[in-house]
Design an enzyme around this catalytic site. Structure first.
Site, short mmCIF file in Angstrom:
data_model
loop_
_atom_site.label_atom_id
_atom_site.label_comp_id
_atom_site.label_asym_id
_atom_site.label_seq_id
_atom_site.Cartn_x
_atom_site.Cartn_y
_atom_site.Cartn_z
N HIS A 1 44.04 35.49 60.41
CA HIS A 1 45.28 35.48 61.20
C HIS A 1 46.46 35.67 60.24
CE1 HIS A 1 48.57 34.06 63.68
NE2 HIS A 1 47.79 34.27 64.73
N SER B 1 53.02 37.73 71.40
CA SER B 1 53.91 37.47 72.54
C SER B 1 53.36 37.95 73.88
CB SER B 1 55.30 38.08 72.28
OG SER B 1 55.90 37.45 71.16
N ASN C 1 44.86 30.83 71.43
CA ASN C 1 44.91 30.31 70.06
C ASN C 1 45.91 29.16 70.06
OD1 ASN C 1 45.19 29.82 67.35
ND2 ASN C 1 46.17 31.77 66.88
N TRP C 2 45.38 27.94 70.02
CA TRP C 2 46.26 26.77 70.13
C TRP C 2 46.99 26.42 68.85
CZ3 TRP C 2 43.07 22.70 73.43
CH2 TRP C 2 43.11 23.10 74.78
N LYS C 3 46.61 27.07 67.75
CA LYS C 3 47.26 26.79 66.46
C LYS C 3 47.25 25.28 66.19
CE LYS C 3 49.70 31.09 66.94
NZ LYS C 3 50.79 31.97 66.59
N GLY D 1 48.89 33.18 71.86
CA GLY D 1 49.31 31.97 71.16
C GLY D 1 50.10 31.05 72.07
N GLY D 2 51.42 31.13 71.98
CA GLY D 2 52.32 30.23 72.72
C GLY D 2 51.97 30.07 74.20
N GLU E 1 47.15 42.40 65.79
CA GLU E 1 48.28 41.50 66.02
C GLU E 1 49.44 41.91 65.12
OE1 GLU E 1 47.23 37.54 67.92
OE2 GLU E 1 47.07 37.26 65.77
N GLY F 1 54.87 35.34 68.11
CA GLY F 1 55.79 34.22 68.26
C GLY F 1 57.26 34.63 68.34
N GLU G 1 49.20 34.25 60.03
CA GLU G 1 49.76 32.99 59.51
C GLU G 1 48.94 32.50 58.32
OE1 GLU G 1 49.90 30.92 63.26
OE2 GLU G 1 51.52 32.25 63.91
P1 PGA Z 1 51.96 34.40 70.23
O1 PGA Z 1 50.84 34.23 69.09
O2 PGA Z 1 51.24 34.76 71.50
O3 PGA Z 1 52.65 33.07 70.31
O4 PGA Z 1 52.86 35.50 69.79
C1 PGA Z 1 49.74 35.10 69.01
C2 PGA Z 1 48.87 34.69 67.86
O5 PGA Z 1 49.41 34.25 66.83
O6 PGA Z 1 47.63 34.77 67.92
#
Ligand code: PGA
Length: 262
Positions: free
Chosen positions: A98, A216, A13-15, A237-238, A170, A176, A100
């Site tokens: 998600h 994470s 997930n590149w956000k 994500g990251g 999640e 994050g 966010e």
């Molecule tokens: P993260 O993000 O791996 O940076 O914790 C996961 C996500 O938001 O899908």
């Protein structure tokens, strides 16, 4: 549409990161590194690069998708994007709900539910996110929160359409933050999700729906997470922003780099 039927999948997930040039370079470098890997590789990218990347990924096994969409097919909704536009650009899947989006854009279970139904109609595979906050976990509300999110976001969806959906657990406290859920905590939460699904949609649906873990994920914790019986894949994500870490995650069961998979 892809019917993943619990095939292992790893979704980056590149956000809101990367330019088109950076994204193209990423795909070119990643492709040879993941040949013959044991999982399906998905990348949820910004809208602006779906068209270019789905074209660039055509001769690879990388599956390109989006991170959000609207719940209607078209209309006067400035700044929004429709599922059929994503499909038209080459997207195969879409992340919905998600945390966010729930937090910063006030998305409710009802709104996400309408998006999920629209995505299924538009032949996009929805990857639907649920998860409790740290406060909710600490006050013993995890199961209650997961139940409300799952029943709310999948309200009115028939069992036959549940086969076209992926669930992602999640926990908000793990996204994050560097605080990955332990494999045992993640597995237990997945078991709870599957039980909730079984109660409402039956055993067959519960058995077949892929449930991903996100929060994470790093090369160092991938193997242990993937070894859990209830975990069918990961949402990253990251660590999906660097080819090095993402390819190590995808190759978790054959990487020999020191410290990885231990
Ligand atoms: P993260 O993000 O791996 O940076 O914790 C996961 C996500 O938001 O899908």
């Amino acid at each position: 549409m892809v019917n993943p039927s619990r095939r292992s999948m790893i979704v980056g997930n590149w956000k809101m990161y990367k330019t088109i040039d950076e994204a193209l370079a990423f795909i070119r470098t990643l492709n040879p590194l993941i040949q013959g890997c044991a999982v399906d590789v998905y990348l949820a990218v910004p809208f602006t690069m779906i068209l270019v990347l789905s074209d660039a990924a055509m001769d690879t096994s990388i599956i390109i998708g989006a991170q959000n969409m609207n719940d209607v097919t078209e209309g006067a909704f400035t700044g929004e994007i429709a599922g059929k536009m994503l499909k038209d650009s080459g997207a195969s899947f879409v992340i919905l709900g998600h945390s966010e989006r729930r937090l910063y854009f006030r998305e409710t279970n009802e709104f996400i539910n309408r998006k999920v139904k629209r995505a299924v109609k538009d032949h996009l595979l929805p990857i639907v996110c649920v998860g409790e906050s740290g406060l909710e976990r600490d006050s013993g509300q995890t199961e209650e929160v997961l139940r409300a999110q799952i029943l709310g976001t999948f309200e009115g969806i028939e069992s036959k359409d549940m086969e076209k959906i992926v669930l992602a657990y999640e926990p908000v406290w793990a996204i994050g933050t560097g605080n990955t859920a332990t494999p045992e905590i993640a597995n237990e939460a997945h078991r709870i999700c599957r039980t909730i699904i079984q109660e409402k949609w039956g055993e067959e649906t519960a058995k077949n729906i892929p449930i991903l873990y996100g929060g994470s994920v790093k090369p160092e914790n991938t193997k242990k997470l993937m070894e859990q019986g209830e975990i069918d894949g990961l949402l990253v994500g990251g660590a999906s922003l660097s080819v090095e870490t993402f390819s190590q995650i995808v190759n978790y069961n054959r990487v020999t780099v020191e410290g990885i998979g231990s």
